[in-house]
Design an enzyme around this catalytic site. Structure first.
Site, mmCIF file in Angstrom:
data_model
loop_
_atom_site.group_PDB
_atom_site.id
_atom_site.type_symbol
_atom_site.label_atom_id
_atom_site.label_comp_id
_atom_site.label_asym_id
_atom_site.label_seq_id
_atom_site.Cartn_x
_atom_site.Cartn_y
_atom_site.Cartn_z
ATOM 1 C CG HIS A 67 -0.283 0.107 2.553
ATOM 2 N ND1 HIS A 67 0.643 -0.801 3.003
ATOM 3 C CD2 HIS A 67 -0.410 1.032 3.555
ATOM 4 C CE1 HIS A 67 1.042 -0.455 4.221
ATOM 5 N NE2 HIS A 67 0.423 0.648 4.574
ATOM 6 C CG HIS A 69 -0.126 4.292 5.091
ATOM 7 N ND1 HIS A 69 -0.774 3.360 5.864
ATOM 8 C CD2 HIS A 69 -0.981 5.347 4.954
ATOM 9 C CE1 HIS A 69 -1.977 3.833 6.192
ATOM 10 N NE2 HIS A 69 -2.120 5.021 5.650
ATOM 11 C CG ASP A 71 4.824 3.382 7.113
ATOM 12 O OD1 ASP A 71 3.892 3.919 6.491
ATOM 13 O OD2 ASP A 71 4.668 2.371 7.832
ATOM 14 C CG HIS A 72 4.526 0.411 3.952
ATOM 15 N ND1 HIS A 72 4.636 -0.924 4.264
ATOM 16 C CD2 HIS A 72 3.988 1.015 5.049
ATOM 17 C CE1 HIS A 72 4.165 -1.120 5.489
ATOM 18 N NE2 HIS A 72 3.767 0.039 5.984
ATOM 19 C CG HIS A 155 -3.580 -0.706 6.565
ATOM 20 N ND1 HIS A 155 -3.285 -0.653 7.913
ATOM 21 C CD2 HIS A 155 -2.691 0.122 5.966
ATOM 22 C CE1 HIS A 155 -2.268 0.164 8.107
ATOM 23 N NE2 HIS A 155 -1.894 0.661 6.960
ATOM 24 C CG ASP A 178 1.232 -1.393 7.526
ATOM 25 O OD1 ASP A 178 2.212 -2.156 7.615
ATOM 26 O OD2 ASP A 178 1.313 -0.152 7.639
ATOM 27 C CG HIS A 252 4.801 -2.066 10.335
ATOM 28 N ND1 HIS A 252 4.031 -1.337 11.207
ATOM 29 C CD2 HIS A 252 4.737 -1.383 9.172
ATOM 30 C CE1 HIS A 252 3.531 -0.281 10.606
ATOM 31 N NE2 HIS A 252 3.954 -0.278 9.359
#
Ligand SMILES: [Zn+2]
Ligand SMILES: [Zn+2]
Length: 284
Positions: A67, A69, A71-72, A155, A178, A252
């Protein structure tokens, strides 16, 4: 031969010891076959961890985003541009949910000045991206004996978010991305040798919020939101047990600082397989 290296075990919060979420799948059909490398997510410092792992990462076979976000995916521009400068000669194959094309095009455009003003000898192809958007559960690709399958996992309002399963003749590995708990993840991970799964350590989160002086009613509001986005230590053991996975590798971590003994004990109360509290570069 199929293996996973958990490259980054952090979360959106910057950590001195944990890179952002990323995992590397390595596959070799036979001992004398060429190794294939597939990256799942590209969090911060992913290029450093790939370098530390000794992976010829400018030549990754494909990148899969669970996905978008930040942080990814915040490490992606580094891989794209540094890999191109370090000799990649063909476009990067990128898979991910809708928005992946927009994200990749914007990343490409953001570095147009560099591409036009850098005396590199490499072909332009190494700075391009060949994007395939995944819109739902099902097969992603199947090549050289490795089959990749996506499941849609919950998520929050990131819809769809994906978990990925890699099936080789000898082993199966699942990356959760996530997610909050779901039957879809249990089905995807059924019988897998390894499940790499996110974790929110609720007891440590609660201790942190109490240290901040957050009233209990506000804490419960935080946890109500978290329940839609993540999986906590009271839930994950049962998920891994229901799926029957041989090894559960945590990643994570939310929060970054937690009590590892308490976390392991909570999960092991319902999960009887091997439990690994991964750090960056843990191999499974
Ligand atoms: Zn995340
Ligand atoms: Zn997320």
């Amino acid at each position: 031969m199929l293996g996973v290296t958990v490259l980054g075990t952090g979360s959106p919060m910057v950590s001195a010891t944990r890179a952002g979420p990323a995992a590397l799948i390595t596959y070799q059909r036979r001992p004398d076959s060429p190794a294939h490398h597939y990256l799942v997510d590209a969090g911060r410092w992913v290029s450093l961890r790939l370098e530390q792992a000794g992976i010829p990462w400018p030549h990754l076979d494909a990148v899969l985003f669970t996905h978008h976000h930040m942080d990814h995916n915040v490490g992606w521009s580094d891989l794209l541009m540094s890999g191109w400068q370090m000799g990649r000669a063909k476009p990067w194959r990128v898979f991910g949910p809708p928005f992946t094309s927009t994200f990749c095009a914007a990343t490409h455009d953001a570095f147009s000045y560099d591409r036009q003003h850098r005396p590199v000898l490499q072909s332009d192809e190494g700075g391009r991206q060949d994007v395939t958007e995944i819109t739902g559960a099902g097969p992603v690709f199947d090549e050289d004996g490795l089959r990749v399958t996506a499941a849609v996992v919950p998520h929050g309002d990131c819809v769809p978010s994906f978990a990925f399963r890699f099936d080789a003749p000898d082993r199966s590995i699942v990356i959760s991305g996530d997610c909050s708990p779901s039957e879809a993840l249990v089905e995807l991970a059924a019988g897998a040798d390894v499940l790499v799964h996110e974790i929110e350590h609720r007891a440590s989160t609660r201790a942190q919020l109490e240290a901040f002086g957050l009233p209990e009613a506000d804490q419960e509001r935080v946890f109500a939101v978290m329940a839609e986005w993540h999986t906590d230590e009271t839930q994950l053991g049962a998920i891994a047990q229901a799926a029957g996975v041989g090894k559960l590798m945590l990643t994570h971590y939310i929060p970054d600082a937690f009590d590892p003994a308490a976390l392991a004990a909570a999960i092991s109360s319902t999960y009887t397989g091997d439990l690994v509290l991964s750090d960056d570069l843990t191999v499974g």
